[in-house]
Write an enzyme that holds these catalytic residues in place. Structure first.
Site, short mmCIF file in Angstrom:
data_model
loop_
_atom_site.label_atom_id
_atom_site.label_comp_id
_atom_site.label_asym_id
_atom_site.label_seq_id
_atom_site.Cartn_x
_atom_site.Cartn_y
_atom_site.Cartn_z
CB CYS A 159 -9.82 -23.69 9.31
SG CYS A 159 -10.76 -23.50 10.84
CG ASP A 161 -2.10 0.69 1.20
OD1 ASP A 161 -2.22 1.51 0.27
OD2 ASP A 161 -2.97 0.48 2.06
CG HIS A 214 -13.03 -20.09 10.94
ND1 HIS A 214 -13.60 -21.23 10.39
CD2 HIS A 214 -13.94 -19.09 10.76
CE1 HIS A 214 -14.81 -20.94 9.92
NE2 HIS A 214 -15.04 -19.65 10.14
CB CYS A 256 -14.75 -24.89 8.20
SG CYS A 256 -13.27 -23.85 8.09
CB CYS A 308 -13.68 -26.00 11.63
SG CYS A 308 -14.31 -24.30 11.69
CG ASP A 341 -6.31 -4.71 0.30
OD1 ASP A 341 -6.45 -4.18 1.42
OD2 ASP A 341 -6.34 -4.05 -0.75
ZN LIG Z 1 -12.92 -23.17 10.24
#
Ligand SMILES: [Zn+2]
Length: 400
Positions: free
Chosen positions: A334, A96, A363, A332, A337, A290
């Site tokens: 991740c 940026d 997550h 999910c 999870c 972003d």
């Molecule tokens: Zn998750």
């Protein structure tokens, strides 16, 4: 626009309506688009190590010129081999320009952006003077007077060695009137020329430069800015400035602006990235996003979830989750999870354990990575509209 494969190459691979998939080839590897870019504002995706960020499937992060220059300083990072080496990140980096942060000093407390607190005592930054040359301001860290203009911003980004640098601009706030926004947008265009002139002479080879379309919510200004920026020798285009007061106005400004930009240019939407925004604006042909949302929500005890009626959010601190043995979001992949219950993460978040922030950040970043990955697959299969509608109606990215 310019095309220079030694700086950046963008190949569109599949189209479905205005949506498209592509490959962005930077000096530090390729990025599949549409892509979401996690913020590494101060040289780290907060709470995570770079191998974890790469492990989630991310190929590019965003560093911030303003914050990294105040601390630890661009010369310091330059001496230590540039930002890639300093933070040990082999993938692509976009920086940026610092324009947003410098001008935010006039409109809000930019130190909140990294400190995540409000109303605390201490040295808050302040704008001292905005002129054609650039902006004089006081550092929020130590109160020391600083100056940033187009050449300074490009110089910092050169020392950081990012793969994509953004030109220095003023992000006009929503409350700015037409006259102010018009004068500011004109100045941003003159700053664009100065950035490109500096970069031509002194910019690192292999670093691409994106121009930024401004113009606020004013149709004529967006039109003239799109035309002016598209005509410059830039490698890609970011869309900046206020997009309005609500999501309807934002969609209106983008509906107008995106078709005015060169079709084959990589297009980056600055600072926008809630799940419905990603779905809607991928549909308009935006390639790169972003946004602070996934990491900031993680710090505030909120998980992204397929819950359109609650702005795609699940408040993990809510008492209702205290005995819930299910995962944050069913299906999910991740680590949070796959390994933990809502009840456990609820407890950690209420106890303000750092582990809660890490699990929620993992997550949230997984959720958005799956969302854009699903969009790419849907575009390739010619079913993006179906995917988008399912997502907007509450299907998880892996079910849409
Ligand atoms: Zn998750």
């Amino acid at each position: 626009m310019r095309t220079d494969p030694s700086r950046l190459e963008f190949q569109i691979q599949a189209r479905d309506g205005a949506a498209r998939t592509g490959r962005l080839r930077t000096s530090h590897g390729e990025v599949s688009t549409p892509a979401f870019i996690p913020l590494a504002t101060t040289g780290a995706v907060r709470g995570l190590d770079t191998d974890e960020v790469a492990g989630l499937g991310y190929e590019m992060v965003l560093g911030n010129t303003f914050h990294l220059d105040l601390r630890p300083g661009h010369e310091h990072i330059g001496k230590l081999g540039g930002l890639h080496r300093f933070m040990n990140w082999d993938g692509a980096i976009i920086t940026d320009s610092g324009g947003f942060q410098v001008f935010s000093l006039a409109h809000g407390n930019v130190s909140d952006e990294i400190k995540g607190r409000r109303g605390s005592a201490g040295n808050h930054g302040a704008i001292l003077d905005i002129a054609e040359e650039g902006v004089r301001f006081r550092s929020y860290l130590d109160g020391v007077e600083r100056f940033m203009g187009p050449e300074e911003s490009m110089g910092i980004q050169a020392a950081l060695g990012s793969d994509i640098a953004l030109v220095f601009d003023e992000c006009t706030p929503y409350h700015a009137d037409l006259d102010y926004t018009a004068r500011s947008t004109e100045r941003t265009h003159r700053w664009l020329d100065r950035c490109l002139k500096w970069h031509d002479r002194e910019g690192p080879t292999g670093q691409a430069v994106f121009g930024i379309v401004q113009g606020g919510v004013h149709e004529e200004l967006r039109r003239s800015s799109a035309e002016r920026v598209s005509a410059a020798a830039i490698d890609g285009i970011s869309i900046g400035g206020t997009l309005g007061r609500d999501k309807d106005e934002m969609a209106g400004v983008l509906d107008l602006t995106v078709p005015l930009l060169p079709g084959d240019a990589p297009k980056h939407l600055l600072g926008i990235g809630e799940p419905d925004d990603l779905l809607n604006f991928i549909g308009l042909g935006i390639d790169v996003f972003d946004c602070a949302v996934p990491t900031r929500l993680g710090r505030h005890g909120v998980a992204l979830a397929p819950r359109p009626d609650d702005r795609f959010r699940l408040n993990v601190r809510s008492r209702e989750l205290a005995e819930d043995e299910g995962p944050l979001v069913e299906g999910c992949p991740c680590p949070a999870c796959a390994r933990h219950t809502r009840a456990y993460i609820h407890y950690l978040a209420r106890a303000e354990e750092l582990t809660a922030v890490r699990l929620l950040t993992l997550h949230n970043l997984t959720y958005l990575e799956r969302l854009v990955r699903g969009a790419r697959e849907a575009i390739e299969a010619g079913r993006f509209d179906e995917y988008k509608q399912a997502g907007l109606n509450g299907a998880a990215p892996w079910d849409a």
